[in-house]
Enzyme design. Structure first.
Site, PDB file in Angstrom:
ATOM      1  N   ASP A 185       0.901  -1.152   0.000  1.00  0.00           N
ATOM      2  CA  ASP A 185       0.000   0.000   0.000  1.00  0.00           C
ATOM      3  C   ASP A 185       0.937   1.199   0.000  1.00  0.00           C
ATOM      4  OD1 ASP A 185      -1.389   2.293   0.916  1.00  0.00           O
ATOM      5  OD2 ASP A 185      -2.990   1.010   1.650  1.00  0.00           O
ATOM      6  N   HIS A 186       1.048   1.866  -1.138  1.00  0.00           N
ATOM      7  CA  HIS A 186       2.153   2.833  -1.253  1.00  0.00           C
ATOM      8  C   HIS A 186       2.038   3.998  -0.270  1.00  0.00           C
ATOM      9  CE1 HIS A 186      -0.535   5.145  -3.935  1.00  0.00           C
ATOM     10  NE2 HIS A 186       0.260   6.163  -3.728  1.00  0.00           N
ATOM     11  N   HIS A 248      -5.678   2.879   1.447  1.00  0.00           N
ATOM     12  CA  HIS A 248      -4.876   4.029   1.874  1.00  0.00           C
ATOM     13  C   HIS A 248      -5.465   4.741   3.110  1.00  0.00           C
ATOM     14  CE1 HIS A 248      -2.957   3.233  -1.833  1.00  0.00           C
ATOM     15  NE2 HIS A 248      -3.690   3.973  -2.601  1.00  0.00           N
ATOM     16  N   LYS A 353      -5.310  18.879  -5.038  1.00  0.00           N
ATOM     17  CA  LYS A 353      -4.715  17.654  -4.499  1.00  0.00           C
ATOM     18  C   LYS A 353      -4.300  17.967  -3.073  1.00  0.00           C
ATOM     19  CE  LYS A 353      -1.044  14.241  -5.201  1.00  0.00           C
ATOM     20  NZ  LYS A 353      -1.830  13.018  -5.278  1.00  0.00           N
TER      21      LYS A 353
HETATM   22  C1  BG6 Z   1      -3.777   4.705  -6.148  1.00  0.00           C
HETATM   23  C2  BG6 Z   1      -5.148   4.756  -6.731  1.00  0.00           C
HETATM   24  O1  BG6 Z   1      -3.659   3.627  -5.263  1.00  0.00           O
HETATM   25  O2  BG6 Z   1      -3.513   5.912  -5.446  1.00  0.00           O
HETATM   26  C3  BG6 Z   1      -5.294   5.954  -7.651  1.00  0.00           C
HETATM   27  O3  BG6 Z   1      -5.420   3.573  -7.455  1.00  0.00           O
HETATM   28  C4  BG6 Z   1      -4.914   7.213  -6.924  1.00  0.00           C
HETATM   29  O4  BG6 Z   1      -6.612   6.071  -8.165  1.00  0.00           O
HETATM   30  C5  BG6 Z   1      -3.558   7.060  -6.264  1.00  0.00           C
HETATM   31  O5  BG6 Z   1      -4.883   8.268  -7.876  1.00  0.00           O
HETATM   32  C6  BG6 Z   1      -3.241   8.257  -5.395  1.00  0.00           C
HETATM   33  O6  BG6 Z   1      -1.920   8.157  -4.982  1.00  0.00           O
HETATM   34  P1  BG6 Z   1      -1.107   9.461  -4.577  1.00  0.00           P
HETATM   35  O7  BG6 Z   1       0.192   8.932  -4.065  1.00  0.00           O
HETATM   36  O8  BG6 Z   1      -0.987  10.291  -5.817  1.00  0.00           O
HETATM   37  O9  BG6 Z   1      -1.923  10.144  -3.533  1.00  0.00           O
END
Ligand code: BG6
Length: 502
Positions: A185-186, A248, A353
């Site tokens: 989960d990044h 997330h 964002k």
């Molecule tokens: C991903 C989702 O896991 O996370 C995307 O599948 C989303 O839809 C993205 O845009 C958001 O990641 P970050 O790091 O840009 O907040």
């Protein structure tokens, strides 16, 4: 180059080697690790895909991704030739069991060349429906029995719902030991998310206040300014709740709400997190409309540019009922958090964002100042900004300078970005390094995934069974549907939007 304690010799096989994730995230991350001297002395990266690529064309494609998406962008790319000598392309069909000998052949070749048995890492950067079939074929390789060196990395979404996640877990655990499975989960690799643990557990100041006695409510916002970015096919099977909340946002919530760990052992941290998920109040399907709101964007204007509505996007059903926005109110039924609402929201094409967490404190118990001195009186709040701003800020009341006693809210801010500058690693750098080192602390264990699905299943099922009457219900560039404001307003609160990043 800095001198680091680097992981042992490793081979990474990236399924989906010609795909978007590798292009935008994985290769740039591996290259940055190389530039920062974190890659092992001996390493090889093999991108696996069906598309025909010569090695040369493949490397050109990857370099293009690095130039566009690496945190260093075009800068300091001077070592690409050196790095690219470790990278190759393996054209094979993941569905073809007979082709998997190419993997074992490469491992054998490197083993002979390096004189050691390396870590073998299979990174499944593929569409979720392909994961079971690839995993099964990998599981049949003798190589996968080597528990301490062979690892499999599975990207989110981990399953499509509780049942499929459960099946996938069963399948993986029939072939790999839990310590070999890295469910990524990044968000957990983001510096500012990891910093939540430092803030909470490396300071004596906050923990005594971090509970229902002092905190009125918590908000978590993960707003995105972008739309689908060409991922209509994927999103039609996901929706915002599955795509962002199930993983997330619930992971962030765990970091905020968990009990102090006894140690930083991977299982200890994960035990504490799963306790939170298990304590989240389960709602019934009848209660869903009191706790959750969904939205879908219409066509309109986004920062001066005309954009189409979700239903007009490529790959999307023109009658689609998929949510591109979700807001949910959670409660955690335990001693620490009983009665404290936690509001979360996420959406595509929102005004900016911004990912941030706010802990709103209760009002001061008694207010001795004359009422006219406090026209702008506000409760204290602590805000942790994850991105694009990376800071921690505490709001408190201070005397306005001058002869009269007037009070104003002021912010005291720790700017993480200013301290770290451009050296801040991207989430995927941290996580890939952890995989090579075999450290699973920042990865999800099978019971965490299950528990997270259990939390959102009633909402998912209710939404699937009751088509929305008002879609599309929010305009691009807004903060989502009116119903999301109503959800929080019913409890006497409003969503906190922070000023945009400078
Ligand atoms: C991903 C989702 O896991 O996370 C995307 O599948 C989303 O839809 C993205 O845009 C958001 O990641 P970050 O790091 O840009 O907040």
């Amino acid at each position: 180059m800095q001198s680091n304690k680097r992981p042992p010799a490793s081979i990474l096989f990236i399924f989906g080697g010609s795909g978007d994730l590798n292009y935008r995230k994985l290769t740039p991350a591996l290259y940055n690790l190389f530039l920062d001297n974190w890659m092992p002395d001996q390493f090889a990266i093999a991108g696996i895909g069906r598309s025909p690529y010569s090695n040369e064309k493949y490397l050109e494609h990857l370099l293009d991704g690095v130039t566009k998406f690496s945190r260093r962008r075009g800068k300091q790319n001077g070592h690409w030739t050196e790095f690219s000598q470790h990278v190759s392309y393996l054209q094979m069909d993941g569905d073809d069991a007979a082709a998997y000998h190419k993997i074992t052949d490469l491992v054998k070749q490197k083993e002979e060349e390096w004189g050691v048995h390396p870590n073998v890492i299979f990174y499944l950067a593929v569409a979720p429906q392909l994961v079971p079939s690839i995993a099964q074929k990998l599981g049949a390789l003798k190589l996968c029995g080597e528990k301490s060196t062979t690892r499999i990395v599975v990207e989110k979404p981990f399953g499509h719902d509780l049942e499929s996640a459960h099946e996938l877990n069963l399948l993986l655990s029939s072939m790999f030991a839990e310590e070999q499975i890295f469910r990524i989960d990044h968000y957990l690799g983001k510096e500012t998310v990891q910093n939540i643990l430092a803030l909470r557990f490396a300071n004596a100041l906050f923990e005594p206040l971090w509970n229902r006695n002092y905190i009125d409510h918590i908000q978590i916002t993960a707003a995105e300014a972008v739309g689908l970015e060409g991922r209509g096919g994927y999103f039609e099977h996901a929706g915002a709740l599955r795509d962002m909340v199930q993983n997330h946002i619930l992971q962030i919530l765990c970091m905020i709400a968990m009990e102090p760990p006894v140690s930083f052992d991977a299982n200890e941290i994960r035990n504490k997190k799963v306790d939170v998920l298990n304590a989240i109040r389960r709602i019934t399907k009848e209660q869903v409309h009191d706790y959750a709101v969904r939205g879908q964007y219409s066509g309109g204007w986004k920062k001066g540019e005309k954009v189409v509505g979700y239903r007009q996007e490529e790959g999307v059903n023109p009658q689609s009922n998929i949510d591109t926005f979700a807001a949910v109110k959670f409660y955690i039924d335990n001693w620490r958090w009983q009665g404290v609402p936690i509001y979360v929201r996420t959406g595509k094409y929102l005004n900016q964002k911004a990912t941030h967490i706010t802990l709103q404190f209760k009002q001061a118990p008694h207010y001795a100042f004359p009422s006219e001195s406090a026209e702008t009186w506000r409760s204290n709040r602590l805000t942790i900004s994850i991105q694009p701003n990376m800071d921690i800020s505490i709001r408190f009341q201070a005397k306005r300078p001058g002869q009269t006693m007037m009070l104003d809210p002021v912010d005291m801010t720790f700017d993480y970005d200013a301290v770290a500058g451009e050296h801040l690693p991207e989430a995927y750098e941290t996580l890939l390094l952890d995989v090579m080192e075999g450290d699973a602390t920042l990865f999800m264990r099978n019971d965490q995934v299950d528990a997270a699905w259990q939390v959102i299943m009633p909402i998912l099922e209710t939404w699937e069974n009751r088509p929305p009457q008002d879609f599309p219900n929010y305009a691009p560039d807004s903060w989502g549907p009116d119903a999301a404001d109503a959800l929080i307003a019913r409890d006497g609160h409003t969503w906190i939007n922070l000023p945009p990043a400078p």
